[in-house]
Scaffold this motif. Structure first.
Motif, PDB file in Angstrom:
ATOM      1  N   LEU A   1      17.475  44.455  23.781  1.00 58.16           N
ATOM      2  CA  LEU A   1      16.401  45.446  24.245  1.00 58.16           C
ATOM      3  C   LEU A   1      15.436  46.193  22.728  1.00 58.16           C
ATOM      4  N   GLY A   2      16.087  46.423  21.968  1.00 58.93           N
ATOM      5  CA  GLY A   2      15.665  46.596  21.022  1.00 58.93           C
ATOM      6  C   GLY A   2      14.915  45.153  20.137  1.00 58.93           C
ATOM      7  N   ALA A   3      16.000  44.232  19.691  1.00 56.47           N
ATOM      8  CA  ALA A   3      14.356  43.714  19.465  1.00 56.47           C
ATOM      9  C   ALA A   3      13.549  42.841  20.426  1.00 56.47           C
ATOM     10  N   ALA A   4      13.334  43.420  21.927  1.00 57.58           N
ATOM     11  CA  ALA A   4      12.088  43.513  22.629  1.00 57.58           C
ATOM     12  C   ALA A   4      11.491  43.781  22.546  1.00 57.58           C
ATOM     13  N   ALA A   5      10.878  45.296  21.621  1.00 60.54           N
ATOM     14  CA  ALA A   5      10.539  46.264  21.349  1.00 60.54           C
ATOM     15  C   ALA A   5       8.749  45.363  20.347  1.00 60.54           C
ATOM     16  N   LEU A   6       9.770  44.108  19.434  1.00 57.75           N
ATOM     17  CA  LEU A   6       8.702  44.107  18.527  1.00 57.75           C
ATOM     18  C   LEU A   6       8.016  42.940  19.118  1.00 57.75           C
ATOM     19  N   THR A   7       8.478  42.434  20.486  1.00 62.36           N
ATOM     20  CA  THR A   7       7.687  40.564  20.560  1.00 62.36           C
ATOM     21  C   THR A   7       6.357  41.313  20.357  1.00 62.36           C
ATOM     22  N   VAL A   8       6.016  41.942  20.951  1.00 54.89           N
ATOM     23  CA  VAL A   8       3.862  41.434  20.699  1.00 54.89           C
ATOM     24  C   VAL A   8       3.898  41.863  19.085  1.00 54.89           C
ATOM     25  N   LEU A   9       4.453  42.158  18.649  1.00 58.35           N
ATOM     26  CA  LEU A   9       3.944  43.201  17.340  1.00 58.35           C
ATOM     27  C   LEU A   9       3.090  42.311  16.472  1.00 58.35           C
ATOM     28  N   PRO A  10       3.895  40.552  16.336  1.00 58.86           N
ATOM     29  CA  PRO A  10       3.251  39.596  15.365  1.00 58.86           C
ATOM     30  C   PRO A  10       1.898  39.960  16.063  1.00 58.86           C
ATOM     31  N   ILE A  11       1.505  39.406  17.476  1.00 59.39           N
ATOM     32  CA  ILE A  11       0.218  38.854  17.062  1.00 59.39           C
ATOM     33  C   ILE A  11      -0.859  40.312  16.918  1.00 59.39           C
ATOM     34  N   GLN A  12      -0.338  41.592  17.839  1.00 61.94           N
ATOM     35  CA  GLN A  12      -1.194  43.186  16.759  1.00 61.94           C
ATOM     36  C   GLN A  12      -1.264  42.582  15.912  1.00 61.94           C
ATOM     37  N   LEU A  13      -0.068  42.495  14.802  1.00 63.95           N
ATOM     38  CA  LEU A  13      -0.668  42.592  13.009  1.00 63.95           C
ATOM     39  C   LEU A  13      -1.605  41.241  13.060  1.00 63.95           C
ATOM     40  N   VAL A  14      -1.346  40.089  13.723  1.00 63.21           N
ATOM     41  CA  VAL A  14      -2.863  39.285  13.468  1.00 63.21           C
ATOM     42  C   VAL A  14      -3.964  39.811  14.003  1.00 63.21           C
TER      43      VAL A  14
ATOM     44  N   VAL B   1      14.431  34.902  19.023  1.00 62.95           N
ATOM     45  CA  VAL B   1      14.365  33.658  17.271  1.00 62.95           C
ATOM     46  C   VAL B   1      12.863  33.216  17.583  1.00 62.95           C
ATOM     47  N   LEU B   2      12.059  33.381  18.252  1.00 60.64           N
ATOM     48  CA  LEU B   2      10.753  33.146  17.868  1.00 60.64           C
ATOM     49  C   LEU B   2      10.052  33.959  17.720  1.00 60.64           C
ATOM     50  N   ALA B   3       9.735  35.208  17.994  1.00 61.17           N
ATOM     51  CA  ALA B   3       8.881  36.389  17.813  1.00 61.17           C
ATOM     52  C   ALA B   3       9.523  37.205  16.546  1.00 61.17           C
ATOM     53  N   PRO B   4      10.781  37.158  16.110  1.00 60.22           N
ATOM     54  CA  PRO B   4      11.035  37.393  14.872  1.00 60.22           C
ATOM     55  C   PRO B   4      10.716  36.205  13.874  1.00 60.22           C
ATOM     56  N   ALA B   5      11.050  34.648  14.105  1.00 57.76           N
ATOM     57  CA  ALA B   5      10.641  34.030  13.276  1.00 57.76           C
ATOM     58  C   ALA B   5       9.041  34.740  12.899  1.00 57.76           C
ATOM     59  N   LEU B   6       7.922  34.562  13.971  1.00 59.48           N
ATOM     60  CA  LEU B   6       6.581  34.609  13.848  1.00 59.48           C
ATOM     61  C   LEU B   6       6.214  36.423  13.304  1.00 59.48           C
ATOM     62  N   LEU B   7       7.216  37.461  13.446  1.00 58.64           N
ATOM     63  CA  LEU B   7       7.144  38.360  12.813  1.00 58.64           C
ATOM     64  C   LEU B   7       7.259  38.480  11.312  1.00 58.64           C
ATOM     65  N   ILE B   8       8.395  37.282  10.577  1.00 60.01           N
ATOM     66  CA  ILE B   8       8.721  36.923   8.899  1.00 60.01           C
ATOM     67  C   ILE B   8       7.665  36.183   8.383  1.00 60.01           C
ATOM     68  N   THR B   9       6.643  35.615   9.388  1.00 58.21           N
ATOM     69  CA  THR B   9       5.793  35.100   9.122  1.00 58.21           C
ATOM     70  C   THR B   9       4.361  35.377   8.312  1.00 58.21           C
ATOM     71  N   VAL B  10       4.842  36.353   9.552  1.00 60.23           N
ATOM     72  CA  VAL B  10       2.842  37.138   9.309  1.00 60.23           C
ATOM     73  C   VAL B  10       3.684  38.168   8.349  1.00 60.23           C
ATOM     74  N   GLY B  11       4.968  38.719   8.725  1.00 62.00           N
ATOM     75  CA  GLY B  11       4.542  40.237   7.384  1.00 62.00           C
ATOM     76  C   GLY B  11       4.171  39.368   6.170  1.00 62.00           C
ATOM     77  N   SER B  12       5.100  38.333   5.555  1.00 60.56           N
ATOM     78  CA  SER B  12       5.561  37.529   4.575  1.00 60.56           C
ATOM     79  C   SER B  12       3.752  37.213   3.789  1.00 60.56           C
ATOM     80  N   TYR B  13       3.307  36.014   5.584  1.00 58.27           N
ATOM     81  CA  TYR B  13       1.470  35.894   4.877  1.00 58.27           C
ATOM     82  C   TYR B  13       1.040  36.977   4.777  1.00 58.27           C
ATOM     83  N   LEU B  14       1.063  38.300   5.000  1.00 59.46           N
ATOM     84  CA  LEU B  14       0.282  39.864   4.558  1.00 59.46           C
ATOM     85  C   LEU B  14       0.352  40.277   3.318  1.00 59.46           C
ATOM     86  N   ALA B  15       1.847  40.567   3.378  1.00 57.79           N
ATOM     87  CA  ALA B  15       1.846  40.503   2.169  1.00 57.79           C
ATOM     88  C   ALA B  15       1.486  39.495   0.799  1.00 57.79           C
ATOM     89  N   ILE B  16       1.914  38.469   0.765  1.00 59.12           N
ATOM     90  CA  ILE B  16       1.218  37.172  -0.076  1.00 59.12           C
ATOM     91  C   ILE B  16       0.299  37.938  -0.152  1.00 59.12           C
TER      92      ILE B  16
END
Length: 434
Positions: free
Chosen positions: A241-254, A39-54
């Motif tokens: 476990l596949g979703a766990a691999a993307l947990t820290v990706l939003p922090i890296q993108l920011v 929940v938390l990491a995907p929501a943050l990833l979607i937020t960061v991705g949307s912000y970067l795209a906009i």
């Protein structure tokens, strides 16, 4: 129903969609992991991705609507680095993309075969096993899978070797073109004050641009495809476990792009300081300055260069340390949550080992993509600086060629050598015989 209850119900629904139904019997320490991963990491990833795209769309719209000053490029070069690279290596880029795409199924085999070896070849209760109408005992089946794995890694290595060799050819070919174009522009520039700065430009500043020409399309496709292939493999083994691999990706993108922009600003300052130093040394050589008055400006430039480079080193190593730390957090989730799944019987031990091995390869293309972003920004700055260096040269060269017909003849000959290098040898032979 309170808001907190609705949130917990949402988490349970999301976990059920991923094929994992957890309840009050599940250990308490698993619950925050599920909340973070699903929940938390995907929501943050979607937020960061949307912000970067906009932000990217707004930046592109502003760039098209706002008239900006663009220095007139060197003859033979486009205003954009991408356009210049594609102009001189379009066919080679297409071939490298094809070879990069061929590497993806081979990579998947190198990830799947170790799992099959652990789960199937080492399980003695299944043998003898029939494959294509023939029976194999445990040892023969193990040797067969190991042979296929050896073949897969050999094909993967040959693919990478051939691609890297061809990339080197493309890079050196583009670098020769780029150097000749810059040199020709310098030759046609009657303003002699630029002569002292052409040496670091031709020797140092164009070198990264030539190397980037081979990676401009191939590297993001190869590394991005590798990343998606590994991620797909992880999701096949277990979606959680596949979703766990993307947990820290939003922090890296920011964090990482912001830090890299500071490095880019310092790189631009370093380029200007090097040119300033070259101009000072050239002036001293012309004036034969040997007293202390000539040492003070050079000493100040040396001190400023040292100061700038120290800042660059600190930021680069901080970015590297931060990225390594964030990347190391994901295996912690695999060992803890994945280990619990093995004990629970949700996944096999071979699948967990395969996921851990895949994540080791998962971090490498991610680092390459971040490094590509760094190289892209640095190369773009260098390209802009070189183009800006020759601002107004074309107008001055037109006047100079009108006054000196021999200069126009030399420029036409140098332009011909870009497409027909053999003309250079013939011209040199003719000069030698005369």
């Amino acid at each position: 129903m309170s808001l907190l209850d609705r949130y917990h119900l949402l988490v349970h629904d999301v976990a059920a969609a991923f094929g994992y139904d957890y309840n009050d019997v599940t250990p308490d320490w698993v619950h925050p992991f599920i909340h973070l991963i699903l929940v938390l990491a995907p929501a943050l990833l979607i937020t960061v991705g949307s912000y970067l795209a906009i932000r990217g769309v707004l930046k592109l719209w502003k760039h098209r609507c706002t008239p900006e000053f663009h220095p007139e490029p060197i003859r033979g070069l486009e205003r954009s680095l991408f356009s210049t690279v594609l102009r001189y290596s379009r066919r080679q880029q297409a071939l490298m993309i094809l070879v990069s795409l061929i590497a993806m199924p081979i990579l998947y085999l190198t990830l799947e075969l170790p799992k099959q070896i652990v789960n199937n070849a080492l399980d003695s209760g299944r043998f003898p096993i029939a494959i294509l109408g023939q029976e194999f005992d445990q040892v023969v089946f193990l040797i067969l899978l190991c042979g296929l794995y050896l073949l897969a890694i050999m094909l993967n290595g040959l693919n990478k070797y051939g691609l890297n060799v061809f990339k080197g050819y493309v890079a050196e070919r583009f670098l020769r073109h780029f150097r000749l174009l810059v040199y020709r522009q310098w030759r046609s520039d009657p303003d002699s004050r630029n002569q002292s700065e052409i040496v670091p430009i031709l020797a140092q500043e164009v070198e990264p641009i030539g190397g980037f020409a081979a990676d401009v399309l191939t590297l993001p496709i190869l590394q991005g495809g590798t990343l998606l292939t590994i991620l797909f493999f992880m999701f096949v083994q277990d979606p959680v476990l596949g979703a766990a691999a993307l947990t820290v990706l939003p922090i890296q993108l920011v964090l990482l792009p912001k830090l890299q922009r500071r490095v880019n600003a310092l790189s631009r300052t370093r380029i200007k300081e090097v040119r300033q130093l070259g101009r000072q040394l050239s002036d001293q050589l012309r004036q034969r300055q040997v007293n202390s008055a000539g040492l003070l400006p050079a000493s100040a430039s040396f001190r400023e260069l040292e100061h700038v480079r120290r800042k660059i080193f600190r930021l680069k190593f901080f970015i590297k340390a931060l990225n390594n730390f964030l990347t190391a957090l994901t295996p912690f989730l695999f060992y803890s949550l994945g280990g619990y799944f093995v004990i629970e019987g949700r996944i096999t031990l071979g699948a967990l080992v395969a996921v851990l091995a895949a994540h080791k390869d998962f971090s490498a293309p991610l680092k390459e993509l971040f490094s590509y972003y760094q190289t892209l920004e640095d190369t773009r700055i260098r390209y802009q600086e070189i183009t800006t260096f020759f601002t107004g040269s074309i107008q001055r060269s037109g006047k100079a060629q009108a006054d000196n017909p021999k200069l126009e003849e030399v420029s036409q000959f140098e332009e011909a050598t870009l497409s027909y290098p053999a003309l250079s040898v013939k011209r040199q032979g003719a000069i030698a015989t005369s």
